[in-house]
Structures are given as C-alpha cells and as structure tokens.
Design an enzyme around this catalytic site. Structure first.
Site, short mmCIF file in Angstrom:
data_model
loop_
_atom_site.label_atom_id
_atom_site.label_comp_id
_atom_site.label_asym_id
_atom_site.label_seq_id
_atom_site.Cartn_x
_atom_site.Cartn_y
_atom_site.Cartn_z
CG HIS A 43 -41.63 -41.35 19.26
ND1 HIS A 43 -40.96 -40.15 19.29
CD2 HIS A 43 -42.52 -41.37 18.17
CE1 HIS A 43 -41.15 -39.27 18.42
NE2 HIS A 43 -42.25 -39.80 17.72
CG HIS A 73 -36.76 -38.55 10.68
ND1 HIS A 73 -35.69 -38.03 10.08
CD2 HIS A 73 -37.86 -38.68 9.66
CE1 HIS A 73 -36.07 -37.81 8.71
NE2 HIS A 73 -37.46 -38.26 8.71
CB THR A 99 -34.55 -42.70 1.28
OG1 THR A 99 -35.23 -44.19 1.15
CG2 THR A 99 -33.42 -42.65 2.16
CG HIS A 153 -23.29 -37.62 13.51
ND1 HIS A 153 -23.42 -36.75 12.53
CD2 HIS A 153 -23.90 -37.58 14.62
CE1 HIS A 153 -24.43 -36.02 13.08
NE2 HIS A 153 -24.64 -36.38 14.34
N GLY A 193 -53.16 -34.72 -0.30
CA GLY A 193 -54.18 -35.83 -0.07
C GLY A 193 -53.99 -36.93 0.34
#
Length: 294
Positions: free
Chosen positions: A120, A130, A133, A164, A277
């Site tokens: 951000h 974002h 992998t 892109h 967890g």
C-alpha cells in the site's frame, strides 16, 4: 511420493526465500532513491512467525517483513513461510470439495511453502499491488499456485498495459494459451460479488496447478515470481513523483476499503491461514494501514 519430494520441497522453499530477499532489496532501494522528503528511508522490520499444531508441537513458520511509514510505501508486507502438519476437518472438507482427494481423511498431512506480498503506497497515483506464489504437498497430490494483480485507486491505462505485458512475456514461453487463461482466472477470482466490481485492474492467477511434471510446473511458478519486479517497479518510479491532493488521498482510502472487504470475506489464502493456525498478524498483514468507507 513422500521421500522423492523432500528435495523438491527444499528447492521450492529456497526459491521463495530468494525471491523474498530480492523484492525486499528492491523495495528498500526505492526508499533510498526517493527525493523531495526529509523523512528517513523506510526499512523492513522482520520477525519470525511460528505455527503450532493442535497438540502444541512445532509446525513450521517463516519470516514476516513489514515496512511502515516509508517515503514511498505507506505499508508493505513481504512474508515467506514453510509450514507443515495435519489438516483439520474444515480444511480437509474444503480440500476434498476443491480437489476430490481420496484418502485425505485417513492421512491428512500437508506441507506448504510460499511468498506473499501486499504493498500500500503513500502517493495515491502509485498503485497498490499483490503477489504470491506457493507450493502445496499432501501424500495424495501436490500443486502450485499464485499470481499477482494491480490495484490502483487512480487508473492509468499505460500502467495497466505495462503490468499485463510483463506478465504475458514471462508466461508465453510456457504456452501461448497460458496468459489469456490466467488473466481470465484473475478477473474471475479478484472480483467482489457484493460490490459487483473487480478490486483492481487484474493480473494473473492460478491454483491447483499440477501437470505431473514437477520441474516444468516449478519453472512456471518461478517465472510468475520473476515477472513481479519488472512489472511493478517501473510504475512506482513513474508515479511516485506526481503531486497529489487531499481528494486523491480520499479516493485511495475508499479504494482500500474495497481491498479490505475482499481479503476478509473472499480471499482463499486468508481463510486457509487462519483456519490452519498460522500467525494471525502474518496472515492479515495484507490489510491497509488506513481505509475509509462512504
């Protein structure tokens, strides 16, 4: 399949760690090269994360790296992890529903490693981004997943085209049909149903990827990771020098609200991390430092 994969697991985990180190160095370099401010360049604060199994035993962990209040990055997290253990009933059910793996209930062991990044930015003209992998293993199957997508609050067609194009250039050697398919998958996955809109301008996405040729599939996931810095860094360098107004910042905060909604309601990785967890702070590092709803 267990024994032959031990070396492959180590190879994948090592790659994700190296990619993490390369990205951290590049981002701190952007902080160093930013001019026009008296603020100190931002640096990542790195902490170890731990995952505990239901019986309290060690189940792996990783590194959580977060930079806050930098010259360029308002908040950016770059995490890497290697976790293992057994899947709980809810995770088993989700895995069965998605992949139909026989025997999961009898042997619910898993191993997973990956890198996850969300940035951000200070300047509203610089897009949020974002990338992740990962590799996932069970005694019954293995697969790769990941991708990246661009999330500008103020859109520039040339930035979208560049992002892109870099993804496509890395994917084309793996098959001419791959980029269009993964782009369409990202458009579908990064969509916010309750808002009726995408959270950004898209990118690429794949999951459950297993052709049966581990080396081939690992090479693909590496190229998805390699595409990130050349796709994103030029956009930062281009936009970080632009002036911005209070109205621009307001637009950014509202857009961040969309991002937070998606990650908390729909994101598969967020759900899996919390249900198995993993360190909650590491799982939720994707959330913006500030957001706004109208």
């Amino acid at each position: 399949m267990t024994d032959e994969f031990e070396g492959r697991k180590a190879k994948a985990a090592g790659w994700f760690r190296q990619l993490r180190d390369d990205i951290v160095a590049a981002f701190e370099g952007l902080e160093d090269s930013q001019t026009g401010t008296d603020a100190a360049p931002g640096r990542f604060e790195v902490t170890q994360t731990k995952r505990q199994s239901d019986d309290g035993s060690d189940a792996g962990g990783g590194l959580m790296g977060v930079m806050r209040g930098g010259r360029v990055f308002e908040k950016v997290g770059v995490n890497v992890s290697v976790v293992h253990g057994t899947l709980g009933e809810r995770a088993q059910a989700a895995m069965m529903a998605r992949k139909g793996l026989p025997g999961m209930a009898d042997d619910p062991r898993f191993w997973a490693s990956g890198i996850s990044l969300v940035a951000h930015m200070q300047n509203p003209h610089v897009p949020a981004v974002h990338m992740n992998t990962r590799m996932f293993w069970t005694p019954h199957a293995w697969w790769f997943g990941g991708g990246s997508d661009l999330n500008p609050c103020i859109e520039y067609d040339e930035d979208t085209a560049h992002f892109h194009a870099e993804q496509k250039s890395r994917l084309d050697p793996h098959g001419a049909d791959l980029y269009p398919r993964l782009k369409a998958w990202a458009d579908e996955y990064f969509f916010i149903p309750h808002r009726g809109r995408a959270r950004g301008v898209g990118g690429i996405f794949l999951d459950d990827h297993c052709t049966g040729d581990w080396d081939k599939d690992f090479a693909l996931i590496q190229d998805i990771g390699r595409a990130f810095l050349p796709a994103f860094v030029p956009l930062v360098e281009r936009r970080r020098v632009q002036d911005w107004t209070d109205a621009d910042k307001d637009t950014q905060l509202v857009h961040r609200g969309l991002y937070a909604e998606y990650n908390l309601v729909y994101d598969r990785g967020t759900k899996f991390g919390l249900e198995t967890g993993h360190d909650a702070n590491a799982v939720l590092m994707s959330l913006p430092p500030m957001a706004k709803w109208v």
